[in-house]
Design an enzyme around this catalytic site. Structure first.
Site, PDB file in Angstrom:
ATOM      1  N   HIS A 266       7.615   0.571  -9.215  1.00 36.62           N
ATOM      2  CA  HIS A 266       6.726   1.592  -8.640  1.00 36.62           C
ATOM      3  C   HIS A 266       5.329   0.987  -8.471  1.00 36.62           C
ATOM      4  CE1 HIS A 266       4.244   5.166  -8.202  1.00 36.62           C
ATOM      5  NE2 HIS A 266       5.342   5.784  -7.799  1.00 36.62           N
TER       6      HIS A 266
ATOM      7  N   GLU B  14       7.852   3.720  -0.514  1.00 27.96           N
ATOM      8  CA  GLU B  14       6.751   4.602  -0.908  1.00 27.96           C
ATOM      9  C   GLU B  14       5.431   3.918  -0.559  1.00 27.96           C
ATOM     10  OE1 GLU B  14       8.230   7.336  -4.229  1.00 27.96           O
ATOM     11  OE2 GLU B  14       7.448   5.539  -5.195  1.00 27.96           O
TER      12      GLU B  14
HETATM   13  P1  PGA Z   1       3.921  12.104  -5.235  1.00 32.39           P
HETATM   14  O1  PGA Z   1       4.467  10.822  -6.011  1.00 32.39           O
HETATM   15  O2  PGA Z   1       5.106  12.825  -4.633  1.00 32.39           O
HETATM   16  O3  PGA Z   1       3.217  12.893  -6.259  1.00 32.39           O
HETATM   17  O4  PGA Z   1       3.008  11.581  -4.142  1.00 32.39           O
HETATM   18  C1  PGA Z   1       5.453  10.034  -5.404  1.00 32.39           C
HETATM   19  C2  PGA Z   1       5.785   8.834  -6.228  1.00 32.39           C
HETATM   20  O5  PGA Z   1       4.898   8.233  -6.844  1.00 32.39           O
HETATM   21  O6  PGA Z   1       6.965   8.456  -6.277  1.00 32.39           O
END
Ligand code: PGA
Length: 261
Positions: free
Chosen positions: A106, A178
């Site tokens: 992440h 992401e």
């Molecule tokens: P968020 O987080 O939906 O709060 O933007 C997404 C993530 O970090 O996977």
């Protein structure tokens, strides 16, 4: 195609809060089986709550495909099985606590905790070695995107983490795209147009080879339908909008598709 709809709680929830959410989820999915038609739900609690959530969700949750079983995941795990690694937990340990999935790479871990392409590769290998599903997160910064390098950057992150895997191993991997600029309270939700090229690139390289390609970053019930309609998107990885059970159930409902549809 099964849609993977999951949430990481990040560094949130006490044991009591985690149990309440998990119990409510179990009850909702038992009484409303349509919520998981065509959907594989997954929950990624903090390590401290994994075992408690597993106890609430029940043992049937640990095998993929046993929908409406909910898969549990860990937000991180070390690549070694055991040893002198103070503060870390291993893949066998998170599996022992109920995880069948491990989140890897992440952007918050890459930015604040020194996660690199090399450590993501080690962790993907460790997860697969123990029969867990690696959920590899990739994503470019706003600057990389502005400079026009997003597609190449994503492929470098993915190829670096997945290099050396057999096709069979690759078929067990989840990839979540992401974009860093779209994540969290500081992020801005992505426009659909901004996601077409990354998913085109990722789908061409990995679409038929991995378990699923997911999108994550400021997902809400309002934008979930259009995000799920993007070619190549096979699921959603959600933060804030699914930290309340109500929000998560709403997102499951939006993603669910009766089998005869
Ligand atoms: P968020 O987080 O939906 O709060 O933007 C997404 C993530 O970090 O996977």
């Amino acid at each position: 195609m099964t849609r993977w709809i999951g949430t990481s709680w990040k560094m949130n929830k006490t044991l009591a809060e985690a149990r309440t959410y998990a119990r409510g989820l179990r009850e909702a999915l038992s009484s409303r089986p349509e919520l998981t038609e065509g959907v594989q739900p997954f929950i990624i609690p903090p390590h401290t709550a994994l075992a408690a959530v597993a106890a609430e969700i029940g043992p049937s949750s640990s095998s993929p495909g046993s929908a409406p079983g909910v898969l549990l995941g860990a937000q991180n795990a070390h690549w070694e099985d055991s040893g002198a690694w103070t503060g870390e937990v291993s893949v066998p340990q998170v599996a022992d606590a109920g995880a069948s999935l491990v989140e890897i790479g992440h952007s918050e871990r890459r930015e604040h905790f020194g996660e690199t392409v090399e450590t993501t590769r080690f962790k993907v290998e460790a997860a697969l070695r123990h029969g867990l599903i690696p959920l590899l997160c990739i994503g470019e910064s706003a600057q990389v995107r502005q400079e026009g390098g997003a597609a190449g950057f994503l492929l470098d992150q993915a190829r670096g983490a997945l290099q050396g895997l057999t096709e069979e191993q690759l078929s067990r991997v989840l990839i979540a795209y992401e974009p860093i600029w779209a994540i969290g309270a500081q992020g801005r939700p992505a426009e659909v147009d901004e996601l077409l090229e990354p998913f085109d690139v990722l789908h061409r390289e990995y679409g038929d080879r991995v378990e699923a390609l997911l999108y994550g970053g400021s997902v809400t019930p309002a934008n979930a339908p259009e995000l799920l309609a993007i070619p190549g998107v096979e699921g959603l990885f959600i933060g804030r909008a699914a930290w309340s059970l109500q929000g998560y159930l709403e997102l499951l409902q939006l993603a669910a598709r009766p089998s005869d549809a």
